[in-house]
Write an enzyme that holds these catalytic residues in place. Structure first.
Site, PDB file in Angstrom:
ATOM      1  N   ASP A 118      38.024  37.639  44.090  1.00  0.00           N
ATOM      2  CA  ASP A 118      39.381  37.605  44.613  1.00  0.00           C
ATOM      3  C   ASP A 118      39.555  36.461  45.609  1.00  0.00           C
ATOM      4  O   ASP A 118      38.594  35.998  46.231  1.00  0.00           O
ATOM      5  CB  ASP A 118      39.713  38.929  45.302  1.00  0.00           C
ATOM      6  CG  ASP A 118      41.182  39.301  45.165  1.00  0.00           C
ATOM      7  OD1 ASP A 118      41.977  38.396  44.852  1.00  0.00           O
ATOM      8  OD2 ASP A 118      41.530  40.469  45.358  1.00  0.00           O
ATOM      9  N   ASP A 145      49.680  41.197  40.755  1.00  0.00           N
ATOM     10  CA  ASP A 145      49.531  42.533  41.333  1.00  0.00           C
ATOM     11  C   ASP A 145      50.693  43.437  40.931  1.00  0.00           C
ATOM     12  O   ASP A 145      50.638  44.642  41.132  1.00  0.00           O
ATOM     13  CB  ASP A 145      49.467  42.454  42.853  1.00  0.00           C
ATOM     14  CG  ASP A 145      48.100  42.000  43.352  1.00  0.00           C
ATOM     15  OD1 ASP A 145      47.136  42.036  42.569  1.00  0.00           O
ATOM     16  OD2 ASP A 145      47.999  41.608  44.530  1.00  0.00           O
TER      17      ASP A 145
END
Length: 344
Positions: free
Chosen positions: A86, A155
């Site tokens: 990430d 997301d």
């Protein structure tokens, strides 16, 4: 960590881990010992994004450290089967202690430093699957496809929004590079609708089994079996965008995946919010062999639910399916269909 790896193995599950090795917390031991590794302006108050700052990958010492995060984990726990890498923080306090008077080089040298790290990981662990995840999908690029098996497209996992996100994504990257997960976002959409949307990419579930009813769980188990069976066509086949979610009233969408030998196709059709009395026309398929005969079969049905698809479980020529089409769309809200097309 070893306990987690071992427990996963006992259950025949591959253990994966989520890492964010380019970031640093100002309250960490790393920050205290190596503040010169952190991108920050020496004459300004530090500004944090998500309580983080960014390590300076233009610095070879930092490159060694970031490589060591993955290498150290793999060396100590070789049972790790997957990494989610990430990168959620943009660079703030933009100044490199390492580059000194070459600050204009920072952004370019940072990315080159990242790729040097990834080159080393790829050389030592060529079979290691990794997902590249970042805030706003800022890391999705062709160079990164050399190192990562998939991207996290957004997301935002609302299935309606995903129809638009995945449609745009598909113009640049193949389905097998896009992680698409079923979540609890937008509970107005059924588990079937959410799963059918996610099946157009690399299907995954970010959801608790306890959030599902018995029928929902049964449906998902069947959908996963169908997905594994049809994965070659979806992941390796050709994509045809039959109905754009951006067209007209933005009330429908449909995509079709066709295997290279044209013997198998999968059609995903979605009704979002059709207008009252909207005229709905048949959808003509693409990419089939006009001379072949194809059986049409709706799959991914909820338990104890039959198909309402006109022509279901019948055989049509490829010519008919491409010139006349199927009545895939309806006037129902948040309704989805998955149709398997098989040459006979």
């Amino acid at each position: 960590m070893q306990k987690l790896v071992d427990e996963a193995a006992k259950r025949n599950i591959k253990f994966g881990i989520w890492i964010e090795p380019e970031m640093v917390s100002p309250k960490s031991e790393l920050y205290e010992k190596h503040k010169d590794w952190v991108i920050h302006l020496p004459n300004r108050d530090e500004y944090y994004f998500r309580n983080q700052m960014v390590l300076d990958l233009s610095n070879p010492e930092v490159q060694d450290f970031v490589f060591g995060v993955v290498d150290g984990l793999m060396t100590k726990y070789p049972g790790i089967a997957y990494f989610k890498w990430d990168c959620n923080s943009p660079i703030t306090n933009i100044y490199s202690p390492y580059l000194k008077d070459k600050q204009t080089h920072l952004y370019v040298d940072y990315v080159r430093g990242l790729y040097k790290v990834l080159d080393r990981i790829k050389a030592k662990y060529p079979k290691l699957p990794m997902m590249l995840c970042s805030g706003g999908s800022g890391r999705i690029d062709y160079e990164a496809l050399q190192y990562f098996t998939e991207f996290w497209a957004s997301d935002n996992t609302d299935p309606i929004q995903r129809l638009f996100i995945q449609y745009g994504y598909s113009f640049f990257y193949p389905a097998k590079s896009m992680s698409a997960h079923v979540t609890t976002w937008n509970k107005n959409a059924s588990i079937k609708f959410r799963t059918d949307v996610a099946m157009m990419g690399k299907l995954g579930f970010d959801i608790k089994l306890s959030d599902m009813s018995g029928d929902d769980l049964t449906y998902c188990q069947g959908a996963v079996k169908n997905y594994k069976r049809l994965r070659p066509a979806i992941m390796e086949g050709d994509l045809y965008r039959l109905v754009s979610p951006y067209d007209g009233t933005r009330s429908h969408a449909a995509n079709q995946f066709v295997s290279k030998d044209k013997n198998k196709a999968v059609v995903f059709a979605f009704d979002v919010y059709p207008g009252y009395g909207e005229k709905i026309l048949p959808v003509r398929l693409e990419g089939l062999d006009a001379g072949k005969q194809y059986r049409v079969k709706e799959i991914n049905l909820m338990p104890n639910q039959g198909s309402s698809l006109e022509g279901n479980d019948r055989v049509f020529s490829g010519d008919y399916l491409m010139k006349v089409g199927l009545n895939l769309l309806t006037g129902n809200k948040l309704y989805s269909r998955v149709v398997e097309i098989t040459a006979e």
